[in-house]
Design an enzyme around this catalytic site. Sequence first.
Site, PDB file in Angstrom:
ATOM      1  N   SER A   1       1.022  -1.493   0.006  1.00 15.92           N
ATOM      2  CA  SER A   1      -0.274   0.367   0.019  1.00 15.92           C
ATOM      3  C   SER A   1       0.958   1.276  -0.046  1.00 15.92           C
ATOM      4  O   SER A   1       2.347   1.750  -0.063  1.00 15.92           O
ATOM      5  CB  SER A   1      -0.905   0.031   1.358  1.00 15.92           C
ATOM      6  OG  SER A   1      -1.769  -0.991   1.436  1.00 15.92           O
TER       7      SER A   1
HETATM    8  N1  SAM Z   1      -0.059  -4.980   4.105  1.00 15.59           N
HETATM    9  C1  SAM Z   1       0.620  -5.412   2.879  1.00 15.59           C
HETATM   10  C2  SAM Z   1       1.922  -4.563   2.980  1.00 15.59           C
HETATM   11  O1  SAM Z   1       1.911  -3.872   3.814  1.00 15.59           O
HETATM   12  O2  SAM Z   1       2.342  -4.882   2.120  1.00 15.59           O
HETATM   13  C3  SAM Z   1      -0.358  -5.062   2.043  1.00 15.59           C
HETATM   14  C4  SAM Z   1      -1.209  -6.217   1.903  1.00 15.59           C
HETATM   15  S1  SAM Z   1      -2.181  -6.129   0.115  1.00 15.59           S
HETATM   16  C5  SAM Z   1      -2.826  -4.780  -0.306  1.00 15.59           C
HETATM   17  C6  SAM Z   1      -3.114  -7.027   0.619  1.00 15.59           C
HETATM   18  C7  SAM Z   1      -2.796  -8.656   0.880  1.00 15.59           C
HETATM   19  O3  SAM Z   1      -4.148  -9.482   1.710  1.00 15.59           O
HETATM   20  C8  SAM Z   1      -2.281  -9.601  -0.115  1.00 15.59           C
HETATM   21  O4  SAM Z   1      -1.110  -9.718  -0.476  1.00 15.59           O
HETATM   22  C9  SAM Z   1      -3.500 -10.616  -0.646  1.00 15.59           C
HETATM   23  O5  SAM Z   1      -3.046 -11.998  -0.585  1.00 15.59           O
HETATM   24  C10 SAM Z   1      -4.204 -11.022   0.799  1.00 15.59           C
HETATM   25  N2  SAM Z   1      -5.714 -11.178   1.265  1.00 15.59           N
HETATM   26  C11 SAM Z   1      -6.887 -11.034   0.533  1.00 15.59           C
HETATM   27  N3  SAM Z   1      -7.588 -11.934   0.872  1.00 15.59           N
HETATM   28  C12 SAM Z   1      -6.992 -12.428   2.050  1.00 15.59           C
HETATM   29  C13 SAM Z   1      -7.449 -13.381   3.293  1.00 15.59           C
HETATM   30  N4  SAM Z   1      -8.596 -14.621   3.109  1.00 15.59           N
HETATM   31  N5  SAM Z   1      -6.004 -13.308   3.756  1.00 15.59           N
HETATM   32  C14 SAM Z   1      -5.497 -13.098   4.405  1.00 15.59           C
HETATM   33  N6  SAM Z   1      -4.974 -12.191   2.956  1.00 15.59           N
HETATM   34  C15 SAM Z   1      -5.555 -12.033   2.578  1.00 15.59           C
END
Ligand code: SAM
Length: 214
Positions: free
Chosen positions: A62
């Site tokens: 993000s």
């Molecule tokens: N917080 C992260 C960072 O600092 O880099 C960015 C997160 S990214 C915007 C969203 C993440 O949520 C992705 O890596 C995706 O694989 C994960 N995601 C989506 N659905 C999910 C779920 N049900 N459980 C865990 N992770 C999930």
Amino acid sequence: MVERGYEEAGKRMVEHLRRQGISEVVLEAMMRVKRHLFVPPNLSDQAYNDYPLPIGEGQTISAPHMVAMMCDYLDLRKGDKVLEVGAGSGYHAAVIAEIIGEEGHVYTIERIEWLVDFSMSNLKRAGYKNATVSLGDGTLGLPEHAPYDKIDVTCAAPDVPPPLLEQLKTNGEMVIPIGRYMQELYLVKKRNGVEKEKKCDVAFVPLRGRYGFR
Ligand code: SAM
């Protein structure tokens, strides 16, 4: 870029965030976290620019202002136990880990296996011992460490997943983007009832899983 260049870029990023009204507590934490250790090596010269970067498979780290705003909304305190849904690169967890200190702990859950390895090795390389990454469906929370003082959801959900609300302490707060194409960031407060406060329009990758988008 050499270490000195990253330091200068980090200072410029923090000054930019200060002008947007981010709190000193969050700015200090973001000054300490080496964001270039959390992005793919070919993008490290862009690590301190204020926009999201791709980390692979359509997922993103993000934008710094979004990480900062979400930390501010959560009003993180030293010693907090925090659950993050969506570890991605591990950067947001590192910023949380800085704010809550060694007496706190951030548990972050990620559904894509290689991103669990990526975030874990980034957090280790950056020296964070109060952050743990797990593989799983974050819509189910992480009951083994519940209840949590704060919950940080970093992908867009159809609505608040019921297990997350259950695993949040009474008087705790959660930030969560809600919506598919038009998304809004909500601050959810668990009091006697549940208060939902709309904060701003956002654009996040979708939350998948049992209570996510199919
Ligand atoms: N917080 C992260 C960072 O600092 O880099 C960015 C997160 S990214 C915007 C969203 C993440 O949520 C992705 O890596 C995706 O694989 C994960 N995601 C989506 N659905 C999910 C779920 N049900 N459980 C865990 N992770 C999930």
